[in-house]
Design an enzyme around this catalytic site. Structure first.
Site, PDB file in Angstrom:
ATOM      1  N   ARG A 210       0.872  -1.174   0.000  1.00 54.82           N
ATOM      2  CA  ARG A 210       0.000   0.000   0.000  1.00 54.82           C
ATOM      3  C   ARG A 210       0.913   1.229   0.000  1.00 54.82           C
ATOM      4  NH1 ARG A 210      -2.784  -3.212  -1.511  1.00 54.82           N
ATOM      5  NH2 ARG A 210      -4.675  -4.136  -0.602  1.00 54.82           N
TER       6      ARG A 210
ATOM      7  N   GLY B  19     -10.674  -8.422  -3.409  1.00 52.48           N
ATOM      8  CA  GLY B  19     -10.450  -9.652  -2.678  1.00 52.48           C
ATOM      9  C   GLY B  19      -9.949 -10.799  -3.539  1.00 52.48           C
ATOM     10  N   ALA B  20      -9.747 -10.544  -4.832  1.00 51.22           N
ATOM     11  CA  ALA B  20      -9.321 -11.613  -5.734  1.00 51.22           C
ATOM     12  C   ALA B  20      -7.958 -12.176  -5.343  1.00 51.22           C
ATOM     13  CB  ALA B  20      -9.281 -11.108  -7.178  1.00 51.22           C
ATOM     14  N   GLY B  21      -7.034 -11.301  -4.953  1.00 52.91           N
ATOM     15  CA  GLY B  21      -5.698 -11.756  -4.571  1.00 52.91           C
ATOM     16  C   GLY B  21      -5.729 -12.628  -3.331  1.00 52.91           C
ATOM     17  N   ASP B  22      -6.505 -12.217  -2.335  1.00 46.76           N
ATOM     18  CA  ASP B  22      -6.624 -13.011  -1.112  1.00 46.76           C
ATOM     19  C   ASP B  22      -7.262 -14.365  -1.413  1.00 46.76           C
ATOM     20  OD1 ASP B  22      -5.524 -11.017   0.481  1.00 46.76           O
ATOM     21  OD2 ASP B  22      -7.465 -10.061   0.813  1.00 46.76           O
TER      22      ASP B  22
END
Length: 215
Positions: free
Chosen positions: A72, A160-163
């Protein structure tokens, strides 16, 4: 524009940054099958030191570990204490996961995801560049490169795709599958997640198996 935007409040001293090293349950880590941490937790002390301590405990106990870079950065500035902590965590991890274009170049200095992965791997860890709609890559410590295309779905929400991918990948590794199959699991869980609204549209095992059966 349809792009996600993160607003973090409070900017400093948030609850998520109050974990201390002495609060880490070392016995629990030693008994675990896998330890996964987020680079976001390295932003500030004391959580920064707590996460690095947890990784050292896992390394000493022979427990596999991974880090999702989850950077971040404001205006592309990588503050030195944060940068040092991320590099320290990478060295302590067996697997490094991150967005191929948005995160890995900050560590490797190059844009090409395969070259970037090899630099970060250093012959010591597996690096997983996530490629979004193009699937995912794995660069192993021996220099092998695996690519698994993404599953085709109608995208509803990419938050949330990466998680979700991380969860699928790690679950496969814990079950004893190889890196290539773990990429398939990660892609499948990520695909199901982005086909649903909200950051936590995760599948059941039956839904995962059905997606994996497509190819």
């Amino acid at each position: 524009t349809g792009e996600r935007f993160f607003g973090i409040y409070p900017a400093h001293n948030a609850a998520g940054m109050q974990l201390r090293a002495e609060q880490i349950n070392e016995a629990s880590i030693r008994e675990s099958l896998w330890l996964h941490v987020s680079g976001f937790s390295l932003l500030e002390s004391p959580t920064r030191e707590a996460v690095l301590h947890a990784l050292r405990v896992a390394r000493a106990a022979g427990v596999p570990s991974s880090i999702d870079l989850n950077l971040r950065l404001e205006t592309d500035v990588f503050p030195e204490p944060y940068r040092e902590a991320v590099f320290a965590a990478v060295k302590l991890s067996d697997v490094v996961l991150g967005a191929a274009d948005e995160e890995l170049p900050y560590l490797s200095g190059v844009k090409n995801p395969i070259e970037s992965g090899r630099i970060i791997s250093g012959g010591k860890r597996t690096v997983i560049p996530r490629l979004g709609a193009e699937g995912s890559l794995a660069i192993t410590p021996t220099g092998e490169v695996h690519h698994v295309p993404a599953f085709k779905v109608d995208v509803v929400d990419t938050i949330g795709a990466g998680d979700a991918f991380n969860g699928g990948f790690i679950a496969a590794m814990v079950e004893g599958h190889g890196v290539f199959e773990a990429l398939r699991w990660g892609n499948a869980v990520g695909a199901i997640n982005v086909s649903r609204e909200g950051a936590r549209g995760l599948p059941t095992r039956a839904e995962l198996d059905e997606m994996l059966s497509r190819g």
